[in-house]
Design a protein around this motif. Structure first.
Motif, PDB file in Angstrom:
ATOM      1  N   LEU A 187      -7.242   0.317  -7.494  1.00 17.66           N
ATOM      2  CA  LEU A 187      -6.440  -0.256  -6.421  1.00 17.66           C
ATOM      3  C   LEU A 187      -4.887  -0.053  -6.865  1.00 17.66           C
ATOM      4  CD1 LEU A 187      -5.957  -1.839  -3.591  1.00 17.66           C
ATOM      5  CD2 LEU A 187      -6.622  -3.930  -4.953  1.00 17.66           C
ATOM      6  N   VAL A 188      -4.663  -0.447  -8.146  1.00 22.77           N
ATOM      7  CA  VAL A 188      -3.230  -0.380  -8.357  1.00 22.77           C
ATOM      8  C   VAL A 188      -2.764   1.057  -8.340  1.00 22.77           C
ATOM      9  CG1 VAL A 188      -1.552  -0.647 -10.280  1.00 22.77           C
ATOM     10  CG2 VAL A 188      -3.286  -2.529  -9.678  1.00 22.77           C
ATOM     11  N   GLU A 189      -3.675   1.866  -8.997  1.00 24.13           N
ATOM     12  CA  GLU A 189      -3.045   3.511  -8.745  1.00 24.13           C
ATOM     13  C   GLU A 189      -3.077   3.967  -7.715  1.00 24.13           C
ATOM     14  OE1 GLU A 189      -5.158   7.359 -10.227  1.00 24.13           O
ATOM     15  OE2 GLU A 189      -5.979   5.732 -11.422  1.00 24.13           O
ATOM     16  N   PHE A 190      -3.858   3.555  -6.683  1.00 25.50           N
ATOM     17  CA  PHE A 190      -3.965   4.210  -5.297  1.00 25.50           C
ATOM     18  C   PHE A 190      -2.514   3.605  -4.362  1.00 25.50           C
ATOM     19  CE2 PHE A 190      -5.139   2.063  -1.035  1.00 25.50           C
ATOM     20  CZ  PHE A 190      -4.817   3.704  -0.091  1.00 25.50           C
ATOM     21  N   MET A 191      -2.413   2.299  -4.785  1.00 29.61           N
ATOM     22  CA  MET A 191      -1.132   1.442  -4.044  1.00 29.61           C
ATOM     23  C   MET A 191       0.205   1.853  -4.635  1.00 29.61           C
ATOM     24  SD  MET A 191      -2.499  -0.217  -1.741  1.00 29.61           S
ATOM     25  CE  MET A 191      -0.809  -0.680  -0.957  1.00 29.61           C
ATOM     26  N   SER A 192       0.172   2.474  -5.755  1.00 28.55           N
ATOM     27  CA  SER A 192       1.390   3.038  -6.378  1.00 28.55           C
ATOM     28  C   SER A 192       1.616   4.581  -6.193  1.00 28.55           C
ATOM     29  CB  SER A 192       1.661   2.521  -7.701  1.00 28.55           C
ATOM     30  OG  SER A 192       0.629   3.097  -8.512  1.00 28.55           O
ATOM     31  N   ARG A 193       0.775   5.182  -5.350  1.00 28.42           N
ATOM     32  CA  ARG A 193       0.608   6.644  -5.343  1.00 28.42           C
ATOM     33  C   ARG A 193       1.841   7.183  -4.320  1.00 28.42           C
ATOM     34  NH1 ARG A 193      -5.014   8.601  -3.271  1.00 28.42           N
ATOM     35  NH2 ARG A 193      -4.080   8.442  -1.210  1.00 28.42           N
ATOM     36  N   GLY A 194       2.437   6.527  -3.331  1.00 28.07           N
ATOM     37  CA  GLY A 194       3.221   7.019  -2.468  1.00 28.07           C
ATOM     38  C   GLY A 194       3.968   6.000  -1.503  1.00 28.07           C
ATOM     39  N   PRO A 195       4.741   6.465  -0.840  1.00 27.90           N
ATOM     40  CA  PRO A 195       5.428   5.448  -0.057  1.00 27.90           C
ATOM     41  C   PRO A 195       4.526   4.585   0.777  1.00 27.90           C
ATOM     42  CG  PRO A 195       6.425   7.739   0.266  1.00 27.90           C
ATOM     43  CD  PRO A 195       5.155   7.775  -0.420  1.00 27.90           C
ATOM     44  N   ILE A 196       5.040   3.476   1.265  1.00 27.75           N
ATOM     45  CA  ILE A 196       4.311   2.640   2.061  1.00 27.75           C
ATOM     46  C   ILE A 196       5.293   1.718   3.159  1.00 27.75           C
ATOM     47  CG2 ILE A 196       2.407   2.029   0.496  1.00 27.75           C
ATOM     48  CD1 ILE A 196       5.048  -0.663   1.080  1.00 27.75           C
ATOM     49  N   VAL A 197       4.855   1.542   4.083  1.00 20.78           N
ATOM     50  CA  VAL A 197       5.648   0.649   5.272  1.00 20.78           C
ATOM     51  C   VAL A 197       5.222  -0.671   4.963  1.00 20.78           C
ATOM     52  CG1 VAL A 197       6.488   0.256   7.463  1.00 20.78           C
ATOM     53  CG2 VAL A 197       5.976   2.732   6.811  1.00 20.78           C
ATOM     54  N   ALA A 198       6.424  -1.736   4.841  1.00 22.05           N
ATOM     55  CA  ALA A 198       6.062  -3.104   4.805  1.00 22.05           C
ATOM     56  C   ALA A 198       6.624  -3.690   6.038  1.00 22.05           C
ATOM     57  CB  ALA A 198       6.709  -3.640   3.326  1.00 22.05           C
ATOM     58  N   ALA A 199       5.815  -4.872   6.541  1.00 26.13           N
ATOM     59  CA  ALA A 199       6.527  -5.273   7.934  1.00 26.13           C
ATOM     60  C   ALA A 199       6.222  -6.994   7.743  1.00 26.13           C
ATOM     61  CB  ALA A 199       6.292  -4.610   9.071  1.00 26.13           C
ATOM     62  N   ILE A 200       7.019  -7.771   8.357  1.00 23.15           N
ATOM     63  CA  ILE A 200       6.598  -9.162   8.732  1.00 23.15           C
ATOM     64  C   ILE A 200       6.389  -9.194  10.434  1.00 23.15           C
ATOM     65  CG2 ILE A 200       7.155 -11.428   8.700  1.00 23.15           C
ATOM     66  CD1 ILE A 200       8.911 -10.789   6.392  1.00 23.15           C
ATOM     67  N   LEU A 201       5.314  -9.517  10.723  1.00 20.37           N
ATOM     68  CA  LEU A 201       4.857  -9.627  12.144  1.00 20.37           C
ATOM     69  C   LEU A 201       4.806 -10.925  12.648  1.00 20.37           C
ATOM     70  CD1 LEU A 201       2.015  -6.824  11.891  1.00 20.37           C
ATOM     71  CD2 LEU A 201       4.313  -6.552  12.627  1.00 20.37           C
ATOM     72  N   GLU A 202       5.340 -11.104  14.084  1.00 13.76           N
ATOM     73  CA  GLU A 202       5.121 -12.552  14.592  1.00 13.76           C
ATOM     74  C   GLU A 202       4.446 -12.469  15.883  1.00 13.76           C
ATOM     75  OE1 GLU A 202       8.777 -15.580  14.844  1.00 13.76           O
ATOM     76  OE2 GLU A 202       8.726 -14.047  16.739  1.00 13.76           O
ATOM     77  N   LYS A 203       3.385 -13.400  16.040  1.00 14.75           N
ATOM     78  CA  LYS A 203       2.754 -13.404  17.280  1.00 14.75           C
ATOM     79  C   LYS A 203       1.992 -14.773  17.153  1.00 14.75           C
ATOM     80  CE  LYS A 203      -1.112 -11.164  19.511  1.00 14.75           C
ATOM     81  NZ  LYS A 203      -1.940 -12.366  19.633  1.00 14.75           N
ATOM     82  N   GLU A 204       1.603 -15.585  18.008  1.00 10.90           N
ATOM     83  CA  GLU A 204       0.832 -16.853  18.112  1.00 10.90           C
ATOM     84  C   GLU A 204      -0.372 -16.300  17.357  1.00 10.90           C
ATOM     85  OE1 GLU A 204      -0.773 -19.672  21.378  1.00 10.90           O
ATOM     86  OE2 GLU A 204       1.257 -19.443  21.394  1.00 10.90           O
ATOM     87  N   ASN A 205      -1.109 -17.202  16.246  1.00 12.78           N
ATOM     88  CA  ASN A 205      -2.107 -17.058  15.540  1.00 12.78           C
ATOM     89  C   ASN A 205      -2.042 -15.603  14.970  1.00 12.78           C
ATOM     90  OD1 ASN A 205      -4.782 -18.239  14.933  1.00 12.78           O
ATOM     91  ND2 ASN A 205      -5.636 -16.889  16.576  1.00 12.78           N
ATOM     92  N   ALA A 206      -1.086 -15.514  14.267  1.00 12.79           N
ATOM     93  CA  ALA A 206      -0.710 -14.188  13.802  1.00 12.79           C
ATOM     94  C   ALA A 206      -1.899 -13.626  12.680  1.00 12.79           C
ATOM     95  CB  ALA A 206       0.716 -13.928  13.156  1.00 12.79           C
TER      96      ALA A 206
END
Ligand code: GTP
Ligand code: MG
Length: 145
Positions: free
Chosen positions: A69-88
């Motif tokens: 999992l660590v190897e996969f998640m550090s393999r390349g770029p990612i997009v991070a976001a905070i999302l808003e919605k009722e019951n998100a």
């Protein structure tokens, strides 16, 4: 009614994982998220070192798949976001589908864009508390609206 509203979350954290980013799915995934009624309150493209990926998924440290999992998640770029919605938190977990794309409902992000249990395109927080912790992990106050 008031008590129930208070318990309901309105923010969650998500990350488009390296597999989906590398496959060029980021735009289509963000489009699905917005069309499902989530609003962006923070957004960035970045990449995780192995150390940072390990910290993010520290809860899984004892699991047999942790190193993978660590190897996969550090393999390349990612997009991070905070999302808003009722019951998100709950609504977003529904939108992304089961962890294993083979078990995900049709029309979910993982069903459409993920290839395997290990490389499953997208992350979604599993509780309000983790949504806050994970948002703080990636975003300073200056980076959010
Ligand atoms: P996240 O939204 O990424 O937290 O996924 P999840 O909440 O649906 O699943 P969980 O938190 O249990 O697992 C975290 C991540 O570890 C998963 O999304 C997968 O990327 C990975 N993972 C889980 N189980 C396995 C497994 O059996 N093998 C491998 N290689 N990876 C796994
Ligand atoms: Mg999880």
């Amino acid at each position: 009614m008031h008590a129930k509203r208070k318990q309901m979350s309105n923010r969650t954290f998500t990350m488009i994982k390296p597999d989906a980013f590398a496959n060029g799915y980021s735009g289509a995934i963000l489009d699905m998220i917005l069309k499902a009624g989530f609003r962006l309150t923070a957004l960035k493209m970045t990449s995780l070192s192995a150390g940072k990926a390990g910290e993010f998924y520290a809860i899984h440290r004892a699991r047999p798949f942790y190193n993978e999992l660590v190897e996969f998640m550090s393999r390349g770029p990612i997009v991070a976001a905070i999302l808003e919605k009722e019951n998100a938190v709950a609504d977003f977990r529904k939108l992304i589908g089961a962890t294993d794309p083979a078990k995900a409902d049709s029309g979910t992000i993982r069903k459409l864009f993920a290839a395997s249990l290990g490389e499953n395109a997208i992350h979604g927080s599993d509780s309000d508390e983790n949504a806050r912790t994970e948002s703080d992990f990636f975003f300073s106050n200056l980076e959010r609206i």
